[in-house]
Design a protein around this motif. Structure first.
Motif, short mmCIF file in Angstrom:
data_model
loop_
_atom_site.label_atom_id
_atom_site.label_comp_id
_atom_site.label_asym_id
_atom_site.label_seq_id
_atom_site.Cartn_x
_atom_site.Cartn_y
_atom_site.Cartn_z
N GLU A 5 47.42 18.52 -34.16
CA GLU A 5 46.34 17.92 -33.38
C GLU A 5 46.48 16.40 -33.32
O GLU A 5 46.32 15.79 -32.25
N VAL A 9 47.04 14.15 -29.89
CA VAL A 9 46.14 13.06 -29.54
C VAL A 9 46.92 11.77 -29.32
O VAL A 9 46.70 11.02 -28.35
N ASN A 339 29.67 19.10 -28.01
CA ASN A 339 30.90 18.65 -27.35
C ASN A 339 31.25 19.61 -26.22
O ASN A 339 30.87 20.78 -26.24
N THR A 412 39.91 19.39 -29.09
CA THR A 412 40.66 18.12 -29.15
C THR A 412 42.15 18.36 -28.91
O THR A 412 42.79 17.65 -28.12
N SER A 416 44.08 17.30 -25.31
CA SER A 416 45.12 16.28 -25.50
C SER A 416 46.45 16.76 -24.94
O SER A 416 47.18 15.99 -24.30
#
Length: 461
Positions: A5, A9, A339, A412, A416
Motif C-alpha cells: 500500500e 501511494v 471515506n 487507499t 493509488s
C-alpha cells in the motif's frame, strides 16, 4: 500488505506531479484555444449526431454513436461520480470541485481531439478487425518507430482498466448499508467481502464474455436510466437543504484558492487533486474513452469527436457537481470517520432518513456494474494489441479475478494503483494527440465546409 500500500501511494503521488498536470491541463487548454472553442460552438450539431441523424449502417465500426457514448459513460458515470468525488472532497476540501470543473472544460476539447484521432487512425488487429485507441493512433498516425510508446500505453492500460475500484466501493456500500445494519454477513469483513466479490464475478462474467456488442447494448439501456435516477435523488437532497446551497458554492470557490482545508495550504496540491479526480471521473486525456469511441460505426472522425466531447459535460459538470454539492450541503464530507462511498451514503441518509442510503445502493449497483462491463473492453483491447487478437479473451479471466482482489483490498491501495496507471496512460495519449492536432483541425475544417455546403444545397431544394 502495508508495504504494498505504501509503495502504491508513493507511485501514485510521484506520477501525479507538476509535469503530468501541465500535460493534461496545459494540453487541454491548448486544444481549447487551438480549436477556437469548437466543443462549445458545435454542441447542437454533436447532439444531432448523437441522436442518429447522420447514422449509416454501412459505415465501418461495431457500435453506433449513442452506444459508443453510453458505453464510455458507463465507465465514467459510475463510481468516480459517487465515491470518487467523495474521496476528492474529503482529501482536498470543497475547493477540489472547482478544479474538477476546470479540468472538465478543457477535457471537452481533449476528448474531441483524442476521440477524433481514434477514428481517423484506426488500425487492424492481428485478426484483421478494425480497431481504435491511442495505441493504434500512435502506430498509424505517428509511424512504426513510435510503437514503443504504443506498447507503453497498452501495458499501463492492462492495469488502469482493472475493475478493482468499482468492486471495492460496491462491496463497501453493500457491507455498510445493507449487511451490517441488518445483522447480516460475517463478523470478519474479509469473508463477507469475499462473498460479495464472488457474486460480482459471476454477474460480470455473464456480460463481458459476450463482447463489445453486448456491452454496448446493455450500457445503452442502463446508462440513461441510471443517470436520471441518481440525479432525481440528488436534486431531492439539494431541495431539502436549499438554504445551504449558496454557502456551499461560496465554500467551493473560496477553498479553491485559499486551500486551507486539507493539503497543507498548497493551492497547487488542490489543483492536482482536482485534476486527478476529474481524470478518474471523465477520463479526458487518459485514452480509455478513445478506445470505446474508436469502435463507433462512422466514416467521419470529426462526428465521433463531437459526440465524445459530451462526456465530460455530462459526467463532471453535471453528475459530479450534483454529488459534490449534496455532500457539502449535508456536511458529511467533514466526517473524519467516513471515506469513499460512505460519505455519499451518509449524505443520502441525512436527507432521506431510513431509505436514502438504500436508494444510493440501487444507484451504485447500476453504476458499478456498467463500469465493470465497459472496463473489460479496454483491457482486452490492450491485451490483444500486445499479444495478438486471438488471445485477448484470456484477459477477461484475469479481469474477473481482480474483482475479488478489489473487493477485499483497502480503498487507499486500490485508488493509488488506478491513479498511477491512469497517469502512465495519459503520457502517450496526450503526446500523440498534441503531435497530431494539426491533422484534426484540417479534418474539422473540411468536415464543416462540407456540412455547410450540404445545408446550402438542402435549402435550395
Amino acid at each position: 500488505m502495508e508495504a504494498i500500500e505504501s509503495f502504491l501511494v508513493a507511485f501514485s503521488n510521484a506520477a501525479w506531479g507538476l509535469p503530468l498536470l501541465l500535460l493534461l491541463m496545459g494540453g487541454g487548454t491548448f486544444f481549447m484555444l487551438y480549436s477556437r472553442f469548437l466543443p462549445f460552438r458545435y454542441l447542437g450539431h454533436s447532439v444531432n449526431v448523437l441522436r442518429g441523424k447522420y447514422d449509416d449502417p454501412d459505415d465501418p465500426g461495431d457500435i453506433n454513436h449513442f452506444e459508443a457514448l453510453s458505453s464510455a459513460l458507463a465507465a465514467t458515470v459510475g463510481m468516480g461520480n459517487i465515491s470518487g468525488v467523495a474521496v476528492a472532497i474529503t482529501m482536498g476540501g470543497p475547493g477540489v470541485l472547482f478544479w474538477m470543473w476546470v479540468s472538465a472544460f478543457v477535457g471537452m476539447a481533449t476528448k474531441f481531439f483524442t476521440c477524433t484521432l481514434a477514428v481517423m487512425y484506426r488500425g487492424k488487429d492481428s485478426n484483421g478487425h478494425l480497431e481504435g485507441g491511442p495505441m493504434y493512433v500512435i502506430v498509424e498516425g505517428l509511424g512504426r518507430k513510435w510503437k514503443p510508446l504504443a506498447v507503453f500505453f497498452a501495458i499501463a492500460g492492462l492495469f488502469g482498466a482493472l475493475p478493482i475500484f468499482q468492486a471495492n466501493q460496491l462491496t463497501q456500500v453493500i457491507r455498510e448499508v445493507v449487511l451490517v445494519p441488518n445483522g447480516l454477513g460475517s463478523t470478519d469483513t474479509f469473508y463477507s467481502d469475499l462473498a460479495t466479490g464472488l457474486t460480482l464475478v459471476l454477474i460480470t462474467s455473464l456480460v463481458i464474455f459476450g463482447g463489445i456488442k453486448r456491452i454496448g447494448q446493455v450500457a445503452g439501456k442502463m446508462v440513461p436510466s441510471m443517470v436520471v435516477l441518481y440525479m432525481l435523488a440528488v436534486f431531492y437532497i439539494m431541495f431539502a437543504n436549499y438554504t445551504s446551497i449558496p454557502g456551499a458554492f461560496a465554500m467551493i470557490f473560496e477553498d479553491a484558492f485559499t486551500a486551507e482545508a486539507m493539503l497543507g495550504g498548497a493551492v497547487g496540491a488542490i489543483i492536482i487533486a482536482g485534476a486527478r479526480r476529474a481524470a478518474f471521473s471523465n477520463e479526458a486525456g487518459i485514452g480509455t474513452a478513445a478506445m470505446m469511441h474508436g469502435a463507433a460505426k462512422t466514416s467521419e472522425p470529426i462526428r465521433e469527436g463531437l459526440v465524445a466531447m459530451l462526456g465530460p459535460l455530462i459526467d463532471t459538470l453535471v453528475v459530479c457537481t450534483l454529488t459534490g454539492v449534496a455532500i457539502i450541503v449535508t456536511g458529511t464530507w467533514d466526517d473524519s470517520q467516513a471515506n469513499g462511498v460512505s460519505v455519499t451514503a451518509a449524505a443520502f441518509d441525512d436527507a432521506m432518513p431510513g431509505f436514502g442510503s438504500y436508494i444510493l445502493v440501487l444507484c451504485v449497483l447500476v453504476f458499478a456494474f456498467t463500469s465493470l462491463f465497459s472496463y473489460s473492453y479496454y483491457g482486452t483491447k490492450c491485451f490483444g494489441f500486445l499479444f495478438g487478437a486471438k488471445y485477448k479473451s484470456y484477459y477477461n479471466y484475469f479481469y474477473v479475478f481482480t474483482i475479488i482482489l478489489g473487493a477485499t483490498a483497502s480503498i487507499t491501495a486500490v485508488i493509488s494503483l488506478i491513479d498511477g496507471m491512469y497517469a502512465m496512460m495519459a503520457i502517450p495519449t496526450m503526446t500523440s494527440a498534441l503531435l497530431l492536432s494539426p491533422k484534426v483541425m484540417a479534418a474539422a475544417k473540411d468536415y464543416f465546409r462540407r456540412m455547410r455546403k450540404f445545408r446550402e444545397e438542402e435549402m435550395k431544394v
